[in-house]
Design an enzyme around this catalytic site. Structure first.
Site, PDB file in Angstrom:
ATOM      1  N   LYS A  15       0.831  -1.202   0.000  1.00 26.01           N
ATOM      2  CA  LYS A  15       0.000   0.000   0.000  1.00 26.01           C
ATOM      3  C   LYS A  15       0.866   1.253   0.000  1.00 26.01           C
ATOM      4  CE  LYS A  15      -3.621   2.369   2.643  1.00 26.01           C
ATOM      5  NZ  LYS A  15      -4.491   2.316   3.854  1.00 26.01           N
ATOM      6  N   GLY A  22       4.036   1.234  -0.680  1.00 29.78           N
ATOM      7  CA  GLY A  22       4.905   1.127  -1.847  1.00 29.78           C
ATOM      8  C   GLY A  22       4.320   1.823  -3.061  1.00 29.78           C
ATOM      9  N   GLU A  77      11.175  -3.151  -1.428  1.00 33.88           N
ATOM     10  CA  GLU A  77      11.285  -4.422  -0.710  1.00 33.88           C
ATOM     11  C   GLU A  77       9.982  -4.599   0.057  1.00 33.88           C
ATOM     12  OE1 GLU A  77      13.469  -6.738  -0.896  1.00 33.88           O
ATOM     13  OE2 GLU A  77      14.814  -5.646  -2.240  1.00 33.88           O
ATOM     14  N   CYS A 107       9.205 -10.391   6.744  1.00 36.33           N
ATOM     15  CA  CYS A 107       8.733 -10.469   5.361  1.00 36.33           C
ATOM     16  C   CYS A 107       9.010 -11.819   4.729  1.00 36.33           C
ATOM     17  CB  CYS A 107       9.360  -9.352   4.537  1.00 36.33           C
ATOM     18  SG  CYS A 107      11.171  -9.354   4.562  1.00 36.33           S
TER      19      CYS A 107
END
Length: 495
Positions: free
Chosen positions: A207, A209, A226, A261
């Site tokens: 979002k 990004g 990333e 992540c």
């Protein structure tokens, strides 16, 4: 929320668009002076970071504990040691990285020499994430410094203790005229994104990004994103299940309690093997964290109340009712959710649509392990994909069939510790990569340089164009040694 002392870049008033523009202009002027380009300057900054880690390790660990209640072992292994290792590796390789790369010259440009020169992009902005606030801030900074850039670091406000620590101690160890820290939240980030940067490196969610990409597009600024995604773990039945369970468990709950992540987001295994895997994971979790994991000092907490509510909403989805086979306990006051296993959750449930980023681990079953590949590829491309198997043909098919940012066979997350492998996403899990030389390249422009002398002047390339010249050029481009010989003699001298 108290973000601690403000960095030098924010002294004297609110950090707004005007202040951001002033700072960017100051840093651009310094960059244009050439200060950051020398090997000596770059090495001095990297050595300063190493010295900071050695002298301030206790402060770093305390900040990580304040932000995430992160076990000291995890703080050192996953953050402090990795940053120090990245610095020392960059220092070792820096001179080699900076050296122009000689490449072959073509017959068309003969005689000539050709090389690729790595030059710094300029003034770069790095916006980091909260889940590994020390590592994910300094790891790209190392690459930006090694490449010779001026750097602005915006740490995450969700990890305020680490953000404040950067603002306080970084200026004591690095050149604060060229490397600056800006603290704050949305207003400060917005002010920074309004400026023209030579590169933006963002770590976080899709979002934000998209917001970063939109801001960068206004200035045609290159971006590395990333992000994350739903990283799958495919588990075959021919494995050492005890070893696999330990590696999956430490890769999920031993990585910031799933707030990573590249942590496993869901498991896919066969219907027949699922009960065996579940039992092994249960025993492993009890061995790691005790019968009551809430009392364990080896498990990070959920970062804040917002993330706690988001995670409990995934558990409270009526579509996963009755699917919990282990865990599920929660305590909002302590921001605690037990390591939780869910079996055969529906594909259209919230927990299978969103990136979990927490201690919940769904297990999906299929008839044949090969069926998992199409299931993974039907979703957005993950940042990482894992496979546990002894079958080399299955491994080969997994590597060739499944698209992911990175892969690891028979373990979890360790690929990011290899300095010689790129780390990055693909598709919605991000684009661009870093780590090791890839970090240097991420913040460098690869400049093509072709050099010729005044010997070997081929008249055939100049007007007026004649049939004889065209014939020679055709022969030359087709690799004719005789044509090259005549060209070097300056033939033909006339039409």
């Amino acid at each position: 929320m108290d973000y601690g002392e403000k960095p030098a870049a924010m002294d004297g008033g609110e950090f707004d668009g005007e202040r951001a523009a002033e700072m960017e202009a100051e840093m651009r002027e310094i960059f244009r002076s050439g200060k950051t380009r020398s090997l000596e300057w770059r090495a001095a900054q990297l050595k300063g970071l190493v010295r900071m880690i050695e002298e301030k390790e206790a402060d770093i660990m305390a900040a990580l504990d304040a932000d995430l209640a992160k076990p000291p072992f995890e703080s050192y292994l996953h953050e402090v040691s990795l940053v120090k290792s990245s610095c020392t590796f960059a220092l070792k390789e820096l001179k080699h990285w900076m050296k122009p790369e000689k490449v072959p010259a073509s017959i068309t440009t003969f005689p000539s020499t050709a090389e690729i020169v790595s030059e710094p992009l300029g003034v770069v902005l790095i916006i980091s994430a909260w889940n590994y606030p020390f590592l994910l801030s300094l790891s790209p900074v190392i690459g930006a410094i090694a490449a010779g850039n001026a750097v602005v670091l915006k740490p995450s406000e969700v990890a305020p203790a680490t953000s404040s620590l950067f603002a306080r101690i970084l200026p004591d160890y690095i050149d604060n005229s060229c490397i600056r820290v800006v603290e704050g939240s949305i207003p400060e980030t917005t002010a920074l994104l309004e400026q023209k940067w030579d590169k933006i490196f963002y770590t976080g969610n899709g979002k934000v990004g998209r917001i970063v990409m939109a801001a960068a597009a206004k200035h045609l600024t290159p971006v590395t994103l990333e992000l994350g995604g739903k990283s799958p773990v495919v588990v075959d039945s021919n494995i050492n299940v005890k070893v696999a369970a330990k590696r999956i468990a430490v890769g999920k709950w031993g990585c910031n309690n799933g707030q990573a992540c590249i942590a496993p987001d869901y498991i896919i295994t066969t219907k027949s093997f699922a009960p065996i895997l579940v039992d092994s994971l249960k025993r492993t979790l009890e061995k790691f964290y005790g019968k009551d994991a809430s009392e364990s000092k080896d498990l990070s907490r959920i970062v804040n109340a917002n993330h706690f509510k988001r995670l409990t909403s995934l558990l409270d989805d009526e579509k996963v009712s009755g699917k919990i086979v282990h865990g599920g306990q929660r305590d909002e006051k302590r921001l605690y959710i037990a390591p939780t296993l869910l079996l055969d959750v529906p594909h259209d449930s919230l927990i299978m649509k969103e990136e979990i980023f927490g201690p919940l681990l769904p297990i999906i079953t299929v008839d044949k392990v090969e069926d998992s590949f199409d299931l993974i590829n039907s979703k957005t491309k993950p940042l990482a994909a894992y496979l546990f198997t002894k079958d080399k043909k299955l491994e080969e098919k997994f590597v060739n069939t499944v698209s992911a940012g990175g892969m690891l066979i028979n373990d979890i997350a360790l690929h990011l510790a290899n300095h010689y492998l790129p780390f990055g996403g693909v598709g919605e899990s991000g684009f661009g990569s870093y780590h090791g030389k890839f970090s240097f390249d991420a913040f460098s422009h690869k400049k093509a340089v072709l050099s010729r002398g005044f010997f070997g002047e081929a008249r055939a390339r100049y007007p007026p164009y004649t049939p004889r010249k065209q014939k020679l050029v055709r022969q030359l481009l087709n690799g004719s040694i005789i044509a090259m010989f005549f060209a070097l003699l300056g033939w033909p001298r006339s039409g």
